[in-house]
Enzyme design. Structure first.
Site, PDB file in Angstrom:
ATOM      1  N   LEU A  20       0.682  -1.321  -0.038  1.00 54.53           N
ATOM      2  CA  LEU A  20      -0.035  -0.070   0.140  1.00 54.53           C
ATOM      3  C   LEU A  20       0.897   1.191   0.104  1.00 54.53           C
ATOM      4  CD1 LEU A  20      -2.916  -0.998   2.383  1.00 54.53           C
ATOM      5  CD2 LEU A  20      -3.175  -1.034   0.183  1.00 54.53           C
ATOM      6  N   GLY A  24       9.826   6.630   5.542  1.00 52.50           N
ATOM      7  CA  GLY A  24      11.444   6.412   5.800  1.00 52.50           C
ATOM      8  C   GLY A  24      11.591   5.397   6.984  1.00 52.50           C
ATOM      9  N   GLU A  95      -6.609  -2.121  11.543  1.00 53.79           N
ATOM     10  CA  GLU A  95      -7.734  -2.174  10.848  1.00 53.79           C
ATOM     11  C   GLU A  95      -7.594  -1.485   9.412  1.00 53.79           C
ATOM     12  OE1 GLU A  95     -10.804   0.766  11.345  1.00 53.79           O
ATOM     13  OE2 GLU A  95      -9.546   1.910  12.717  1.00 53.79           O
ATOM     14  N   ASP A 140       3.599  13.770  12.664  1.00 50.92           N
ATOM     15  CA  ASP A 140       3.640  13.687  11.374  1.00 50.92           C
ATOM     16  C   ASP A 140       2.063  13.929  10.614  1.00 50.92           C
ATOM     17  OD1 ASP A 140       4.981  13.394   8.982  1.00 50.92           O
ATOM     18  OD2 ASP A 140       4.875  11.171   8.794  1.00 50.92           O
ATOM     19  N   PRO A 143      -2.144  15.627   4.827  1.00 56.31           N
ATOM     20  CA  PRO A 143      -2.886  15.097   4.082  1.00 56.31           C
ATOM     21  C   PRO A 143      -2.680  13.564   3.747  1.00 56.31           C
ATOM     22  CG  PRO A 143      -2.542  16.978   3.360  1.00 56.31           C
ATOM     23  CD  PRO A 143      -1.393  17.006   4.294  1.00 56.31           C
ATOM     24  N   ASP A 159      -0.426   6.196  10.687  1.00 54.14           N
ATOM     25  CA  ASP A 159       0.773   6.376  10.642  1.00 54.14           C
ATOM     26  C   ASP A 159       1.466   7.082  11.771  1.00 54.14           C
ATOM     27  OD1 ASP A 159       3.357   6.099  10.185  1.00 54.14           O
ATOM     28  OD2 ASP A 159       3.239   6.803   8.380  1.00 54.14           O
TER      29      ASP A 159
END
Length: 392
Positions: A20, A24, A95, A140, A143, A159
């Site tokens: 997907l 880094g 999920e 972080d 968008p 993330d």
């Protein structure tokens, strides 16, 4: 390096179907939980870190990420469902969120309507408040790390790879991983205080991108290249939102709002904005033919309704009729006041002999008291009175 796509993990429990994305720190895969027949996302360390001499440190950070994410059970934060290590690699199972990232929707040239962008940002702001209350900075926000659930208007923050704990007032070490355009200046420094202001900058910068479809100038360059105001790029934006973005993207952390709630409050519409919304304008147009209802100052609501150029208060029908009635009768009252004395004077002149002097009480002496009720004028649609005819 053994490719992970089409690989099974945990004795066939998970099957990795496709990659997907990668950053880094890690790589994410779409996978299937074969027992439950559910789609999930599995993340592991990227190839560069696997070959790094400090792999053990990276592995520990990865486990820390899983532990931090597992704290949250919030509709706007991605949920961790499993963690394991296999063949020397750590894996986080999360999920699966069908949909697109906001970066995929907006960039390179598709800015969002202001109301929709604010709807998304408020959801992420609420999620960030929960993150900060747990002593964690995401670090972080952008968008690319916000997913829009397919078929809904709900967004999810993903993330947490470079998220870190923070202690207010304490100077701590920052990692060298940043997202250009969204990271504030203090995130470039190896030693700096970690505060919610770091995420507030990134959240404001994300709103900047959603509304302009442009990535803000990197904080490191803003001393040489001023940041264009959002309204300079898109004049239809409200001044309120323009100010909130610039306040959230102040260079110095102490010049930004102290927490996410304070910054979100800057985005709240003023009362006047509510009254000038399209639905309000439609109501104002519908009642425009009606007369303005004037009330005493004590009955006014604490709002800015009086500043509206159109009707601000809906008037009940019975009040409208009353007011219209007063306006129609007001000239009749004046005409009646003039007609009665003129009629009386004419009657008296007829009764008295020519050349004689009137008695002290001419009305009582002439017996006209009983006939006074017949002198009331009739209320007609035309309020203009006619002058009495001259005596013959």
């Amino acid at each position: 390096m053994v490719p992970l796509v089409s690989k099974t993990l945990q004795n066939g429990k998970y099957f990795l179907s496709q990659e997907l994305g990668r950053g880094g720190f890690g790589i994410t895969y779409q996978a299937t939980h074969t027992i439950l027949a559910q789609t999930v996302v599995i993340k592991t360390l990227n190839e560069a870190l696997r070959n790094d001499p400090n792999f053990a440190d990276s592995e520990q950070r990865f486990q820390d990420e899983a532990r931090r994410m597992a704290k949250f059970s919030h509709p706007n934060i991605v949920r961790v469902v499993d963690f394991f290590t296999e063949d020397g690699l750590p894996y986080i199972v999360m999920e699966y969120i069908p949909g697109q990232t906001l970066a995929e929707i907006v960039l390179p040239s598709y800015p969002l309507p202001e109301a929709i962008a604010l709807h998304y940002i408020r959801q992420i702001g609420v999620a960030l408040t929960v993150v900060h209350q747990n002593g964690l900075l995401h670090r972080d926000i952008k968008p690319h790390n916000i997913m829009l659930r397919q078929g809904t208007q709900d967004v999810v923050l993903i993330d947490f790879g470079i998220s870190r704990e923070f202690t207010p007032g304490l100077t701590q070490t920052h990692t060298g991983m940043i997202s250009t355009g969204y990271a504030p200046l203090e995130q470039y420094l190896p030693q700096a205080k970690r505060t919610p202001a770091t995420d507030i900058y990134a959240l404001a910068a994300t709103l900047y991108t959603l509304l302009t479809a442009q990535v803000p100038i990197a904080a490191m360059l803003r001393d040489r290249r001023p940041l264009p105001e959002p309204r300079n790029l898109r004049p239809d934006l409200s001044e309120r939102v323009n100010r909130a973005i610039l306040r959230g993207m102040e260079m110095e952390p102490e010049d930004r709002p102290a927490n996410v709630d304070e910054w979100l409050a800057l985005l709240q519409p003023e009362k006047l904005d509510t009254y000038t919304s399209p639905s309000r304008a439609a109501i104002a147009t519908a009642i425009a033919p009606l007369p303005i209802h004037t009330t005493s100052s004590s009955s006014l609501q604490p709002s800015t309704e009086s500043q509206e150029p159109t009707q601000a208060i809906a008037i009940p029908d019975e009040n409208i009729k009353t007011k219209r009635g007063v306006r129609l009768r007001s000239p009749l009252i004046l005409a009646t006041a003039l007609l009665i004395p003129l009629t009386l004077a004419t009657a008296i002149w007829r009764i008295l002999p020519h050349g004689s002097t009137a008695s002290p009480n001419p009305i009582a002496k002439s017996g006209l008291t009983a006939t006074l009720p017949t002198l009331k004028p009739k209320v007609t649609p035309s309020p203009s009175p006619s002058s009495p005819s001259s005596p013959s």
